[in-house]
Enzyme design. Structure first.
Site, PDB file in Angstrom:
ATOM      1  CB  SER A   1      30.630  45.284 -70.600  1.00 27.29           C
ATOM      2  OG  SER A   1      29.544  45.340 -71.495  1.00 27.29           O
TER       3      SER A   1
ATOM      4  CE1 TYR B   1      30.038  50.940 -70.083  1.00 30.40           C
ATOM      5  CE2 TYR B   1      29.480  49.281 -71.720  1.00 30.40           C
ATOM      6  CZ  TYR B   1      29.535  49.692 -70.396  1.00 30.40           C
ATOM      7  OH  TYR B   1      29.085  48.860 -69.395  1.00 30.40           O
TER       8      TYR B   1
HETATM    9  P1  NAD Z   1      25.005  51.900 -61.743  1.00 30.23           P
HETATM   10  O1  NAD Z   1      24.880  53.234 -62.373  1.00 30.23           O
HETATM   11  O2  NAD Z   1      23.923  51.404 -60.866  1.00 30.23           O
HETATM   12  O3  NAD Z   1      26.375  51.780 -60.949  1.00 30.23           O
HETATM   13  C1  NAD Z   1      27.525  52.517 -61.271  1.00 30.23           C
HETATM   14  C2  NAD Z   1      28.272  52.782 -59.986  1.00 30.23           C
HETATM   15  O4  NAD Z   1      29.483  53.491 -60.299  1.00 30.23           O
HETATM   16  C3  NAD Z   1      27.468  53.663 -59.018  1.00 30.23           C
HETATM   17  O5  NAD Z   1      27.751  53.261 -57.698  1.00 30.23           O
HETATM   18  C4  NAD Z   1      28.055  55.054 -59.294  1.00 30.23           C
HETATM   19  O6  NAD Z   1      27.901  55.940 -58.201  1.00 30.23           O
HETATM   20  C5  NAD Z   1      29.513  54.677 -59.507  1.00 30.23           C
HETATM   21  N1  NAD Z   1      30.289  55.693 -60.196  1.00 30.23           N
HETATM   22  C6  NAD Z   1      30.062  56.249 -61.410  1.00 30.23           C
HETATM   23  N2  NAD Z   1      31.002  57.186 -61.649  1.00 30.23           N
HETATM   24  C7  NAD Z   1      31.847  57.190 -60.574  1.00 30.23           C
HETATM   25  C8  NAD Z   1      33.014  57.922 -60.224  1.00 30.23           C
HETATM   26  N3  NAD Z   1      33.520  58.868 -61.035  1.00 30.23           N
HETATM   27  N4  NAD Z   1      33.591  57.668 -59.029  1.00 30.23           N
HETATM   28  C9  NAD Z   1      33.076  56.745 -58.176  1.00 30.23           C
HETATM   29  N5  NAD Z   1      31.986  56.024 -58.474  1.00 30.23           N
HETATM   30  C10 NAD Z   1      31.385  56.254 -59.642  1.00 30.23           C
HETATM   31  O7  NAD Z   1      25.210  50.906 -62.976  1.00 30.23           O
HETATM   32  P2  NAD Z   1      25.635  49.360 -63.041  1.00 30.23           P
HETATM   33  O8  NAD Z   1      24.956  48.848 -64.243  1.00 30.23           O
HETATM   34  O9  NAD Z   1      25.447  48.677 -61.753  1.00 30.23           O
HETATM   35  O10 NAD Z   1      27.194  49.483 -63.385  1.00 30.23           O
HETATM   36  C11 NAD Z   1      28.199  48.817 -62.671  1.00 30.23           C
HETATM   37  C12 NAD Z   1      29.246  48.287 -63.647  1.00 30.23           C
HETATM   38  O11 NAD Z   1      28.659  47.272 -64.463  1.00 30.23           O
HETATM   39  C13 NAD Z   1      29.808  49.329 -64.607  1.00 30.23           C
HETATM   40  O12 NAD Z   1      31.202  49.146 -64.742  1.00 30.23           O
HETATM   41  C14 NAD Z   1      29.100  49.017 -65.912  1.00 30.23           C
HETATM   42  O13 NAD Z   1      29.850  49.424 -67.036  1.00 30.23           O
HETATM   43  C15 NAD Z   1      29.010  47.509 -65.807  1.00 30.23           C
HETATM   44  N6  NAD Z   1      28.023  46.875 -66.689  1.00 30.23           N
HETATM   45  C16 NAD Z   1      26.689  47.144 -66.565  1.00 30.23           C
HETATM   46  C17 NAD Z   1      25.782  46.519 -67.411  1.00 30.23           C
HETATM   47  C18 NAD Z   1      24.305  46.775 -67.320  1.00 30.23           C
HETATM   48  O14 NAD Z   1      23.565  46.330 -68.206  1.00 30.23           O
HETATM   49  N7  NAD Z   1      23.804  47.449 -66.295  1.00 30.23           N
HETATM   50  C19 NAD Z   1      26.241  45.622 -68.374  1.00 30.23           C
HETATM   51  C20 NAD Z   1      27.606  45.364 -68.474  1.00 30.23           C
HETATM   52  C21 NAD Z   1      28.486  46.003 -67.627  1.00 30.23           C
END
Ligand code: NAD
Length: 267
Positions: free
Chosen positions: A145, A158
């Site tokens: 991130s 985080y």
């Molecule tokens: P999201 O909530 O759509 O996806 C998260 C995924 O992780 C989902 O499939 C969820 O079911 C899974 N998950 C959560 N806890 C879990 C567990 N204990 N076991 C198995 N699976 C689990 O959100 P996203 O934004 O797509 O997040 C994906 C990644 O991107 C994350 O690592 C997040 O930190 C990172 N990220 C997101 C953003 C943003 O702005 N959305 C920015 C930077 C980084």
């Protein structure tokens, strides 16, 4: 159909929605077999899995391992090996977020966050790297991130976990430097997914406004000198980076932080 990843297979943690599902569809579009993982509605997950097979003519399976549970992670990796015969690409993407001041940050949430955001990636890497070394080809991609570099108030857990996954990425990249296995991190800015949607809800509620009324303000607080950009990063922009890292052109990318943030870090 098919593409440059024909005959390859990928395990993508946290791929039932958002960025992870974006990676899955982008790699499948290049012919890669996919094991999906994550939580969510059973029927929706099955639709996402079946769509991969019908849209891209690849094999797609699902394992619901909880990334906090090492035994479940092992079972997930065994399932992928059984389904595809091997794992060429590992994307550690499962993630959770929690906002609280450091003085009151709940220890159980902190521990869960480190288990999902960091430790699960170490465990999957440990389990998959030997076969990648044997074939002298592999791609390990960790979703970090912008919070692997900078922070904002109330995100100690985080931010610390995303700095840690960046550290793991660098260490694995160096330990594999003499091989055809690469390890890199993708560092997204704000992408509109379940994870950020929840944050926008809170932001709107704190201001007594509707969600759509606060969108510009929400983006501007993150990228204050880049109002001209003023939009979310798309899932497709993030997954295109993963496709590049999986290509032969990405072979020299080692331990990099592939940042896609609309200018957040250069402000
Ligand atoms: P999201 O909530 O759509 O996806 C998260 C995924 O992780 C989902 O499939 C969820 O079911 C899974 N998950 C959560 N806890 C879990 C567990 N204990 N076991 C198995 N699976 C689990 O959100 P996203 O934004 O797509 O997040 C994906 C990644 O991107 C994350 O690592 C997040 O930190 C990172 N990220 C997101 C953003 C943003 O702005 N959305 C920015 C930077 C980084």
């Amino acid at each position: 159909m098919g593409g440059f990843l024909d005959g390859k297979s990928a395990v993508i943690t946290g791929s039932t929605s958002g960025i992870g599902l974006g990676y899955a569809r982008a790699l499948a579009a290049e012919g890669c077999d996919i094991l999906l993982n994550g939580f969510g509605d059973e029927a929706e997950i099955e639709t996402a899995r079946a769509d991969l097979e019908s849209d891209f003519s690849v094999k797609a399976s699902f394992h619901g391992a909880d990334m906090r549970d090492p035994a479940a992670i092992k079972a997930m990796i065994e399932t992928a090996n059984a389904d595809f015969g091997k794992i060429d690409i590992l994307i550690n993407n499962a993630g959770m977020q929690h906002r609280a001041p450091v003085e009151s940050f709940p220890l159980d949430v902190w521990n869960d966050m480190f288990a999902v955001n960091v430790t699960s990636a170490m465990l999957t890497t440990q389990m998959v790297l030997p076969q990648m070394r044997e074939r002298d080809w592999g791609r390990i991609i960790n979703t970090a991130s912008v919070n692997a570099h900078v922070t904002s108030p109330n995100t100690s857990g985080y931010t610390a976990s995303k700095h840690a996954i960046m550290g793991l990425t660098k260490a694995v990249a160096l330990e594999t430097i003499m091989t055809g296995v690469t390890c890199n991190a993708i560092c997204p800015g704000t992408v509109r997914t379940n994870l950020s949607e929840h944050r926008i809800d809170t932001f709107a509620a704190e201001r007594g406004k509707t969600k759509e009324d606060v969108i510009d303000e929400f983006i501007d607080q993150k990228m204050p000198y880049h109002q001209a950009f003023r939009r979310f990063i798309t899932v497709e922009e993030i997954s295109a980076a993963a496709v590049y890292l999986c290509s032969e052109a990405g072979a020299a990318m080692r331990g990099a932080a592939f940042t896609i943030d609309g200018g957040w870090l250069v402000r």
